[in-house]
Design a protein around this motif. Sequence first.
Motif, PDB file in Angstrom:
ATOM      1  N   HIS A  57       4.893  81.407   7.578  1.00 14.94           N
ATOM      2  CA  HIS A  57       4.103  80.238   7.178  1.00 14.94           C
ATOM      3  C   HIS A  57       3.933  79.300   8.375  1.00 14.94           C
ATOM      4  N   HIS A  59       0.808  76.934  10.768  1.00 18.97           N
ATOM      5  CA  HIS A  59      -0.549  76.467  11.009  1.00 18.97           C
ATOM      6  C   HIS A  59      -0.654  76.382  12.528  1.00 18.97           C
ATOM      7  N   LYS A 147      -4.230  82.808   0.186  1.00 20.81           N
ATOM      8  CA  LYS A 147      -3.446  81.586  -0.059  1.00 20.81           C
ATOM      9  C   LYS A 147      -4.161  80.729  -1.084  1.00 20.81           C
ATOM     10  N   HIS A 200       6.020  77.725  -0.364  1.00 17.42           N
ATOM     11  CA  HIS A 200       7.008  76.661  -0.076  1.00 17.42           C
ATOM     12  C   HIS A 200       8.142  76.709  -1.082  1.00 17.42           C
ATOM     13  N   ASP A 254       6.181  76.428   7.871  1.00 17.27           N
ATOM     14  CA  ASP A 254       5.066  75.472   7.840  1.00 17.27           C
ATOM     15  C   ASP A 254       4.905  74.800   9.208  1.00 17.27           C
TER      16      ASP A 254
HETATM   17 ZN   LIG Z   1       1.379  75.253   5.209  1.00 13.21          ZN
END
Ligand SMILES: [Zn+2]
Length: 337
Positions: A57, A59, A147, A200, A254
């Motif tokens: 996960h 970005h 997603k 998450h 994340d």
């Molecule tokens: Zn994310």
Amino acid sequence: VSESFVLEDVEVFDGTRFTGRHDVVVDDGLISAVTPARAAAATPAARTLLPGFVDAHVHLGFFAPADVLRGGVTTARDLGWPLERLDELGAADGPALLYAGQMLTARGGYPSRAAWAPRGTAREIRDAADARAAVAEQAARGASVVKIAQDPRAGPVMAPEVVRAVCDEAHARGLRVTSHCGALEQLHIALDAGVDELAHGLWSDERIDDGIIERMVRARMTVVPTLHIDPSPERIENTRRFVEAGGHVVYGTDMGNPPLPPGIDVEELRLMVRAGMALGDALAAATSCAAAHLGLEDRGRIEPGARADLVVVNGDPRDDISALAHPALVARGGVRA
Ligand SMILES: [Zn+2]
């Protein structure tokens, strides 16, 4: 250009456990030999070799890919970026990249108005037919997972039949679905619809009751906990109970959101241990298990024939886990970063 080199007398974490001191030979992008260290001295091994980390996960657009690779992440899966900007994320000097493409969401839903998200990160869905079209758009652009973002704290969410349409279309194309679940109700919808993964864990402080945890385990739902980004006691406790029930956990951070670092996130590993995972299991969740979960059977292990995605750190993470924060050497496919 891939090189040949030998790592002499390194303590090895092979993707599932620590196996002692070895000499490891890298040749033509692959690990070609792993043999007991010839030079093993009486002193402790100075360095530890692990498979390159796989972060499920990220970005990636918020960091230079080269920094992420040098930080020890050799494979990354991006979970939300505009289709027309995906080319920014792949780089020869960055991690190997998998991606979801856009996040599928309700009209006006998260992250369509999120300050962090570039325009086009969200793909707003009108109805079930549009959901199928949106899955096809991501698949056509090379997505390896779909997603969905369901967060009632930040906007409208998709109805159960729309989530079901996403799952059916994705599964028909051989793709799994990962969901951002902003509240317990969205976890229930995800389970009913056949969502494969929680991006998450549960992204709220509600308690997941035992019956739901059992259902998640039975459905073989994978949890990517992303604890560091919100290490609330409730989220850690939900993760702990999922782990205790035998649930499948894969490492993901994340990355891209503050305060997470580019590279291996030692704090995420610490929190996984606090949630009841042995250190070796947390490391496996970030290497062999993550690679298998992403369908990348060629990596995530230190064994002959495996792709030479490698992290070497000074010291031993069993003595001090922060050894992982600053790798001494990283290689992707045998090429040193
Ligand atoms: Zn994310």
